[in-house]
Design a protein around this motif. Structure first.
Motif, PDB file in Angstrom:
ATOM      1  N   THR A 580     -16.283  18.813   5.804  1.00 42.68           N
ATOM      2  CA  THR A 580     -16.032  19.286   7.172  1.00 42.68           C
ATOM      3  C   THR A 580     -17.205  19.017   8.113  1.00 42.68           C
ATOM      4  O   THR A 580     -17.146  19.383   9.287  1.00 42.68           O
ATOM      5  N   MET A 581     -18.249  18.378   7.617  1.00 44.97           N
ATOM      6  CA  MET A 581     -19.423  18.116   8.446  1.00 44.97           C
ATOM      7  C   MET A 581     -19.039  17.238   9.638  1.00 44.97           C
ATOM      8  O   MET A 581     -18.332  16.239   9.498  1.00 44.97           O
ATOM      9  N   SER A 582     -19.526  17.596  10.835  1.00 47.33           N
ATOM     10  CA  SER A 582     -19.231  16.819  12.034  1.00 47.33           C
ATOM     11  C   SER A 582     -20.116  15.582  12.090  1.00 47.33           C
ATOM     12  O   SER A 582     -21.155  15.504  11.425  1.00 47.33           O
ATOM     13  N   ALA A 583     -19.697  14.599  12.909  1.00 44.89           N
ATOM     14  CA  ALA A 583     -20.491  13.383  13.073  1.00 44.89           C
ATOM     15  C   ALA A 583     -21.873  13.709  13.634  1.00 44.89           C
ATOM     16  O   ALA A 583     -22.882  13.133  13.220  1.00 44.89           O
ATOM     17  N   THR A 584     -21.926  14.671  14.556  1.00 46.85           N
ATOM     18  CA  THR A 584     -23.203  15.058  15.155  1.00 46.85           C
ATOM     19  C   THR A 584     -24.150  15.641  14.117  1.00 46.85           C
ATOM     20  O   THR A 584     -25.350  15.338  14.099  1.00 46.85           O
ATOM     21  N   GLN A 585     -23.625  16.476  13.230  1.00 49.19           N
ATOM     22  CA  GLN A 585     -24.461  17.068  12.182  1.00 49.19           C
ATOM     23  C   GLN A 585     -24.963  15.999  11.214  1.00 49.19           C
ATOM     24  O   GLN A 585     -26.137  15.996  10.829  1.00 49.19           O
ATOM     25  N   ARG A 586     -24.091  15.094  10.857  1.00 49.43           N
ATOM     26  CA  ARG A 586     -24.474  14.033   9.921  1.00 49.43           C
ATOM     27  C   ARG A 586     -25.548  13.140  10.535  1.00 49.43           C
ATOM     28  O   ARG A 586     -26.526  12.773   9.869  1.00 49.43           O
ATOM     29  N   ILE A 587     -25.382  12.796  11.800  1.00 49.24           N
ATOM     30  CA  ILE A 587     -26.365  11.955  12.481  1.00 49.24           C
ATOM     31  C   ILE A 587     -27.710  12.677  12.580  1.00 49.24           C
ATOM     32  O   ILE A 587     -28.775  12.069  12.462  1.00 49.24           O
ATOM     33  N   GLY A 588     -27.659  13.993  12.771  1.00 49.05           N
ATOM     34  CA  GLY A 588     -28.895  14.759  12.813  1.00 49.05           C
ATOM     35  C   GLY A 588     -29.681  14.651  11.513  1.00 49.05           C
ATOM     36  O   GLY A 588     -30.913  14.509  11.519  1.00 49.05           O
TER      37      GLY A 588
END
Length: 609
Positions: A580-588
């Motif tokens: 469920t990780m968002s793209a923004t969290q992954r990029i962070g």
């Protein structure tokens, strides 16, 4: 394509420091795996690494001309045959068939005004022995990089910062402005992450002699009234595109096209296949994909469809010899690959698999081809990004791509509170935006809509495109692959830039001019396809691998990355469900890992204001 380096000193006998220019040159062996050379005189040392593309036996560098000047050159000049003929008529005699010699002879004929005669992508340095001066010239759109580092008695320069840092006079210092630009994606003119180092601007000539350093701009985007009607405009774009692709296919080594299944790369593919068919050759094409991506594809806010079906349609229509380069989460998240990308770029860009997948794609292609044509920059030229057509983004009062693209989401939430306050990223972005829009010229009598969209196009062609061009150059040259960008031909850029917005969107869709100008070489599926950006993996296994690496970083009590970044944020992200990780969290997480490895590789000295 090559790597160049140099050192000018008016108080040191550089003939006694040959080992330094050799070390500077050697840092770019990946840019030029085929040959190496240096040219040293008391005041100047030049170094060159060669990737042989044209006139394989005759284009060695550094190249000297009649004892008058010496040159190191990176890039390609696509109109070198015409220039060679013109210079021959003026009495010049050539010893090779290379474009390098044409540029050198052009300088001896026209001085630094040779830049006005060149069509191509290039960054080169000429030492003029007659006037004891250095001349650095960069192509109009900034496809090929070149950096310089002033020193008390001269200057250091190189295709990449790493070449400059091989000289003991250069220091690896990063200041606040370097970090501000790294984290805001505004591409400030002349920016380098490293304090004291600068990038020669696109369309710029730098001259250095005993009196100091001077720069002048030989090309910029000018506002010119467009008088052609729709049919004539489409015809002119078709004519330009055909000529550009034909010119950029010239090489003495294997060539290919990067095919994504989008309008841009498919247009290049169709035109290139048609040209090679005239010569009884079959075009090679390559694309990037991820294991299980097509079968498990999930539409998101920027990508409606997977690329694979469209790629197959194009390859079938043009009859190309096509190969998919399929990547898996293990390869994309491999720390060794991340470190190779960081060494290629010299900066912790924080783009995750957006960078690593490109590097791995180019590495695989290099096993088959030395030159690749790319559809990069068409969105900037023709107005293809979705935010061009979004009123909120166009009227946002800042760079339209900020906040509209997950890869450029704000770094602020990742920073330690005191660092966030010191850097003031919103204030820096606002200052850069004001500076950028002040550079836009307009035609008298333009409508408010055309003025607004001209400004948006100018921002993309002078700022955003340079972020992507730098990424592509570093990733490709790290594996010795020359990537050419037909959409950066200055004739096309100038013509389309001055076309009114209504003509750019005359069929009610993005990139109307390109779609209609190249529709004859495209399958119907691609002609009707909605813009889709460069693909990223959707496999949660990639996010899970990042989390495991984050946990390892968190165990390092004094990890330098946490002098800038918030340890608590990384800890929280390491516990999120990767599914469920968002793209923004992954990029962070990717950004934190980039910074962690960058500190280890470069050991920079931080000087925050």
């Amino acid at each position: 394509m090559c790597g160049i380096a140099g050192w000018v000193s008016f108080s040191t006998d550089l003939t006694q420091r040959r080992e330094v220019i050799e070390a500077m040159t050697e840092t770019m062996a990946c840019r030029g795996p085929d040959d190496s050379g240096t040219w040293v005189r008391p005041d100047v040392a030049l170094g060159h690494r060669r990737l042989a593309i044209i006139d394989l036996p005759g284009g060695r560098q550094p190249m000297a001309g009649a004892g008058l000047a010496a040159m190191v050159y990176s890039g390609e000049v696509y109109n070198f045959a015409e220039l060679r003929e013109k210079l021959s008529q003026r009495g010049h005699r050539f010893e090779t068939d290379s474009d390098t010699e044409v540029v050198l002879r052009g300088y001896l004929e026209w001085g630094d005004a040779v830049a006005d005669h060149l069509n191509g992508m290039y960054a080169f340095a000429i030492w003029d022995e007659r006037q004891k001066k250095l001349v650095l010239i960069r192509d109009r759109m900034g496809v090929k990089p070149i950096y310089y580092y002033p020193i008390p008695d001269g200057v250091l320069f190189g295709s990449e910062p790493k070449a400059i840092f091989a000289n003991p006079l250069a220091r690896k210092v990063v200041g606040s402005d370097g970090l501000r630009e790294l984290m805001t994606y505004t591409k400030a003119p002349g920016w380098s992450l490293w304090k004291g180092m600068h990038e020669v601007g696109p369309g710029t000539i730098l001259t250095m002699d005993r009196s100091g350093i001077r720069t002048r701009t030989y090309w910029k985007l000018d506002a010119v009234r467009h008088t052609d009607d729709q049919e004539t405009t489409v015809g002119r774009v078709r004519e330009l595109m055909t000529d550009i692709v034909n010119r950029q296919l010239i090489a003495d080594v294997p060539r290919c096209v990067l095919l994504s299944g989008g309008l841009d790369s498919s247009a290049i593919t169709g035109l290139a296949a048609a040209r090679l068919a005239e010569q009884s050759e079959r075009l090679r094409t390559f694309s990037v994909d991820f294991f299980g991506q097509e079968e498990n594809f999930r539409p998101d806010e920027v990508r409606d469809t997977p690329d694979s079906p469209f790629i197959r349609d194009v390859a079938k229509l043009v009859g190309s010899d096509h190969q998919d380069i399929v990547l898996d989460p293990a390869g994309l998240s491999d720390p060794d690959v991340r470190r190779k990308v960081l060494l290629a770029r010299d900066i912790p860009a924080g783009l995750g698999d957006f960078d690593t997948s490109l590097y791995l794609l180019f590495k695989a292609i290099r096993q088959h081809s030395t030159v690749a044509l790319s559809g990069e920059s068409a969105d900037e030229v023709f107005g293809g990004y979705r935010w061009f057509h979004n009123d909120a983004a166009v009227n946002s009062g800042t760079f339209p791509w900020l906040g509209r693209m997950s890869l450029t989401t704000d770094w602020s939430s990742l920073l330690r509170e005191e660092v966030r306050a010191t850097l003031d990223l919103p204030g820096y972005t606002a200052d850069q935006y004001r500076t950028a829009i002040a550079q836009v010229d307009h035609c008298d009598g333009e409508s408010e809509q055309d003025r607004k969209m001209r400004t948006i196009c100018h921002l993309h062609l002078t700022r955003f495109v340079r972020i992507l061009l730098d990424r592509k150059d570093r990733a490709s040259m790290a594996v010795g692959l020359e990537v050419r960008v037909p959409f950066c031909d200055h004739r096309l850029v100038e013509y389309v830039y001055n076309t009114p917005w209504a003509l750019k969107t005359f069929d009610g869709r993005e990139k109307s001019l390109l779609r209609h100008a190249t529709g004859h070489v495209l399958p119907a599926s691609v002609r009707e396809r909605v813009k889709s950006p460069y693909p990223l993996t959707q496999d949660p296994g990639y996010a899970a691998a990042l989390q495991q690496q984050a946990k390892e970083v968190l165990t390092e009590r004094n990890a330098p990355v946490f002098s800038l970044m918030d340890r608590g944020w990384l800890h929280r992200m390491s516990e999120v469900d990767p599914v469920t990780m968002s793209a923004t969290q992954r990029i962070g997480i990717d950004r934190m890992l980039d910074l962690h490895h960058w500190f280890d590789l470069y050991s920079p000295e931080l000087q925050l204001d």
